[in-house]
Design a protein around this motif. Structure first.
Motif, PDB file in Angstrom:
ATOM      1  N   ASN A  60       3.034  -3.156   0.910  1.00  0.00           N
ATOM      2  CA  ASN A  60       1.931  -3.921   1.504  1.00  0.00           C
ATOM      3  C   ASN A  60       2.060  -5.411   1.179  1.00  0.00           C
ATOM      4  O   ASN A  60       1.815  -6.261   2.036  1.00  0.00           O
ATOM      5  N   ALA A  61       2.449  -5.710  -0.044  1.00  0.00           N
ATOM      6  CA  ALA A  61       2.584  -7.115  -0.446  1.00  0.00           C
ATOM      7  C   ALA A  61       3.737  -7.774   0.313  1.00  0.00           C
ATOM      8  O   ALA A  61       3.635  -8.920   0.758  1.00  0.00           O
ATOM      9  N   LEU A  62       4.824  -7.052   0.499  1.00  0.00           N
ATOM     10  CA  LEU A  62       5.985  -7.613   1.199  1.00  0.00           C
ATOM     11  C   LEU A  62       5.673  -7.845   2.677  1.00  0.00           C
ATOM     12  O   LEU A  62       6.117  -8.819   3.278  1.00  0.00           O
ATOM     13  N   VAL A  63       4.886  -6.932   3.263  1.00  0.00           N
ATOM     14  CA  VAL A  63       4.529  -7.058   4.678  1.00  0.00           C
ATOM     15  C   VAL A  63       3.416  -8.100   4.859  1.00  0.00           C
ATOM     16  O   VAL A  63       3.318  -8.754   5.891  1.00  0.00           O
ATOM     17  N   GLY A  64       2.577  -8.229   3.823  1.00  0.00           N
ATOM     18  CA  GLY A  64       1.480  -9.194   3.906  1.00  0.00           C
ATOM     19  C   GLY A  64       0.222  -8.592   4.507  1.00  0.00           C
ATOM     20  O   GLY A  64      -0.703  -9.304   4.867  1.00  0.00           O
ATOM     21  N   GLN A  65       0.172  -7.286   4.617  1.00  0.00           N
ATOM     22  CA  GLN A  65      -1.003  -6.597   5.179  1.00  0.00           C
ATOM     23  C   GLN A  65      -0.982  -5.155   4.689  1.00  0.00           C
ATOM     24  O   GLN A  65       0.086  -4.552   4.597  1.00  0.00           O
ATOM     25  N   LYS A  66      -2.141  -4.599   4.389  1.00  0.00           N
ATOM     26  CA  LYS A  66      -2.136  -3.219   3.903  1.00  0.00           C
ATOM     27  C   LYS A  66      -1.874  -2.245   5.037  1.00  0.00           C
ATOM     28  O   LYS A  66      -2.659  -2.146   5.970  1.00  0.00           O
ATOM     29  N   ILE A  67      -0.761  -1.557   4.963  1.00  0.00           N
ATOM     30  CA  ILE A  67      -0.497  -0.528   5.970  1.00  0.00           C
ATOM     31  C   ILE A  67      -0.212   0.819   5.317  1.00  0.00           C
ATOM     32  O   ILE A  67      -0.259   1.848   5.957  1.00  0.00           O
ATOM     33  N   SER A  68       0.108   0.796   4.020  1.00  0.00           N
ATOM     34  CA  SER A  68       0.414   2.057   3.333  1.00  0.00           C
ATOM     35  C   SER A  68      -0.640   2.253   2.252  1.00  0.00           C
ATOM     36  O   SER A  68      -0.962   1.329   1.520  1.00  0.00           O
ATOM     37  N   ILE A  69      -1.189   3.454   2.159  1.00  0.00           N
ATOM     38  CA  ILE A  69      -2.300   3.667   1.236  1.00  0.00           C
ATOM     39  C   ILE A  69      -1.800   3.771  -0.202  1.00  0.00           C
ATOM     40  O   ILE A  69      -0.656   4.147  -0.454  1.00  0.00           O
ATOM     41  N   THR A  70      -2.655   3.412  -1.145  1.00  0.00           N
ATOM     42  CA  THR A  70      -2.271   3.423  -2.557  1.00  0.00           C
ATOM     43  C   THR A  70      -3.408   4.045  -3.368  1.00  0.00           C
ATOM     44  O   THR A  70      -4.552   4.033  -2.942  1.00  0.00           O
ATOM     45  N   SER A  71      -3.082   4.583  -4.537  1.00  0.00           N
ATOM     46  CA  SER A  71      -4.138   5.056  -5.446  1.00  0.00           C
ATOM     47  C   SER A  71      -3.565   5.213  -6.840  1.00  0.00           C
ATOM     48  O   SER A  71      -2.353   5.159  -7.031  1.00  0.00           O
ATOM     49  N   LYS A  72      -4.455   5.421  -7.794  1.00  0.00           N
ATOM     50  CA  LYS A  72      -4.031   5.609  -9.179  1.00  0.00           C
ATOM     51  C   LYS A  72      -3.318   6.944  -9.356  1.00  0.00           C
ATOM     52  O   LYS A  72      -2.664   7.179 -10.344  1.00  0.00           O
ATOM     53  N   LYS A  73      -3.513   7.853  -8.403  1.00  0.00           N
ATOM     54  CA  LYS A  73      -2.962   9.199  -8.542  1.00  0.00           C
ATOM     55  C   LYS A  73      -1.558   9.276  -7.955  1.00  0.00           C
ATOM     56  O   LYS A  73      -1.264   8.624  -6.955  1.00  0.00           O
ATOM     57  N   ALA A  74      -0.730  10.115  -8.578  1.00  0.00           N
ATOM     58  CA  ALA A  74       0.625  10.287  -8.057  1.00  0.00           C
ATOM     59  C   ALA A  74       0.560  11.067  -6.749  1.00  0.00           C
ATOM     60  O   ALA A  74      -0.426  11.737  -6.468  1.00  0.00           O
ATOM     61  N   GLN A  75       1.607  10.965  -5.965  1.00  0.00           N
ATOM     62  CA  GLN A  75       1.735  11.698  -4.698  1.00  0.00           C
ATOM     63  C   GLN A  75       0.757  11.193  -3.634  1.00  0.00           C
ATOM     64  O   GLN A  75       0.209  11.977  -2.867  1.00  0.00           O
ATOM     65  N   THR A  76       0.561   9.907  -3.622  1.00  0.00           N
ATOM     66  CA  THR A  76      -0.330   9.315  -2.619  1.00  0.00           C
ATOM     67  C   THR A  76       0.371   9.259  -1.261  1.00  0.00           C
ATOM     68  O   THR A  76      -0.190   9.663  -0.249  1.00  0.00           O
ATOM     69  N   THR A  77       1.597   8.749  -1.249  1.00  0.00           N
ATOM     70  CA  THR A  77       2.341   8.621   0.012  1.00  0.00           C
ATOM     71  C   THR A  77       3.001   9.945   0.361  1.00  0.00           C
ATOM     72  O   THR A  77       3.676  10.533  -0.479  1.00  0.00           O
ATOM     73  N   ARG A  78       2.807  10.381   1.593  1.00  0.00           N
ATOM     74  CA  ARG A  78       3.415  11.662   1.986  1.00  0.00           C
ATOM     75  C   ARG A  78       4.301  11.543   3.217  1.00  0.00           C
ATOM     76  O   ARG A  78       4.885  12.516   3.654  1.00  0.00           O
ATOM     77  N   HIS A  79       4.361  10.353   3.802  1.00  0.00           N
ATOM     78  CA  HIS A  79       5.146  10.201   5.021  1.00  0.00           C
ATOM     79  C   HIS A  79       6.024   8.960   4.893  1.00  0.00           C
ATOM     80  O   HIS A  79       5.684   8.037   4.177  1.00  0.00           O
TER      81      HIS A  79
END
Ligand SMILES: Nc1nc2c(ncn2[C@@H]2O[C@H](COP(=O)(O)OP(=O)(O)OP(=O)(O)O)[C@@H](O)[C@H]2O)c(=O)[nH]1
Ligand SMILES: [Mg+2]
Length: 355
Positions: A60-79
């Protein structure tokens, strides 16, 4: 890699990607074609590492816009999700991946790892992300991915993230020396994905690794994923953030309805301010219905909460974020559905959009 159109041309649809990529809300001043002086560059940059090291935050920081979700928990991204950043003559196509799974090998986890392998097969450079000053067994297993024969020729950059959280900064140098022994990294970048100066510096470090070739997306493209996909992801993020530890692994989100009411069609770049003398177009309105799918009745109760409070909050936080992202008035209807065993059933996984 598939042949790419010239800069500024219509975006190529990457394999398996949604047909209506999301664009920047206010098109940047970037030229429609690359300046003649610098050759056009375009390349795929994979972001890999164990769960929870900050890969999506970095994307998200590299793109400059939030497009991928984040959280404190592991296994947030699935795709697999691509984020596009075009700067000057260079187009970076960052590919976020699920954290490489080394524990429970359910069908879902096998699917996540397959996604990581699939991404690595076709990129120009890899960002291997870990936490500065730490290298765990799970990091080692994720790093082993880069050491297979197919990856020998692909340059890898070590991103030692969360430097801000490291108590003793002086420990980072000897640690980097150890990392040098572990893999022939092309670059070593201790940084924090939360610091913009670090992120800009990383972009400059990556740029020379992008091959000279025409851009694959328009200059204002942000991602290869559709708004419909982002809806499911944003609802899932709120679900992750607002529920207990157990739930994330056993839940997913399915968008069942996505309807425009007048305004611009789905996927069209949201318009900026109207031209002088012209009336503003009617605000875009989108009606969305989505189901949160859980494995057990008990989980259903956890999502709904006392008197429906939690579900209401998930819906309201998701709606607010979607309204910003899509520049639209959003009507979001959410409900909860029980489908036991969905995470361990390849058939179900495919129907929920897992590769
Ligand atoms: N202190 C600090 N925290 C960070 C930094 N980057 C990310 N985080 C936090 O680390 C946590 C995990 O971030 P994510 O971006 O979701 O991690 P990920 O690697 O994508 O995780 P998975 O998708 O589960 O593999 C979040 O709470 C982030 O806010 C950083 O530079 N410094
Ligand atoms: Mg992630």
């Amino acid at each position: 890699m598939t042949p790419a159109p010239t800069p500024g041309a219509a975006p190529a649809t990457a394999q398996g990607a949604d047909p209506t990529p999301v664009h920047a809300q206010a098109p940047t001043a970037a030229p429609a074609s690359a300046p003649a002086a610098a050759p056009a560059r375009c390349g795929h940059v994979a972001i890999v590492g164990r769960p929870n090291v900050g890969k999506s935050t970095l994307l998200n920081a590299l793109v400059g816009q939030k497009i991928s979700i984040t959280s404190k928990k592991a296994q947030t991204t699935r795709h697999r999700i691509s984020g596009v950043r075009t700067a000057g003559a260079s187009q970076f196509i960052f590919v976020d991946t699920p954290g490489f799974q080394t524990r429970q090998l359910k069908a879902l986890n096998r699917t996540l790892n397959r996604t990581v392998h699939g991404v690595l097969a076709d990129v120009d450079v890899v960002l291997f992300v870990c936490e500065a000053g730490r290298f765990t067994l799970d990091d080692a297993k994720a790093l082993a991915l880069l050491q297979g024969e197919a990856m020998q020729a692909t340059p890898a950059i070590l991103v030692a993230n969360k430097l801000d959280a490291l108590a003793r900064r002086q420990d980072v140098l000897p640690w980097l020396r150890q990392m040098q022994q572990r893999h022939a990294f092309a670059e070593f970048v201790p940084m924090s994905a939360r610091r913009d100066t670090d992120v800009q510096r990383l972009l400059g470090i990556i740029e020379p690794y992008l091959p000279e070739q025409p851009w694959q997306f328009e200059a204002d493209a942000l991602t290869d994923r559709s708004e419909r996909f982002l809806v499911a992801e944003i609802v899932r993020e709120k679900l992750f953030r607002l529920t207990g530890d157990e739930l994330p692994y056993t839940s997913t989100v399915q968008v069942e309805k996505f309807e425009e009411e007048g305004g611009e069609p789905e996927g069209a770049a949201p318009s900026g301010s109207p031209a002088p003398g012209r009336a503003a177009p009617p605000p875009r309105r989108v009606r969305i219905a989505a189901a949160i799918v859980v494995e057990r009745d008990a989980h259903k109760g956890m999502v709904i909460g006392q008197g429906g409070e939690r579900l209401k909050r998930i819906g309201s936080e998701a709606r607010q974020e979607l309204e910003r992202l899509m520049a639209a008035r959003v009507f979001l209807e959410l409900w909860v559905k029980v489908r036991s065993g969905w995470a361990d059933d390849e058939e179900h996984l495919r129907s929920y959009g897992y590769e």
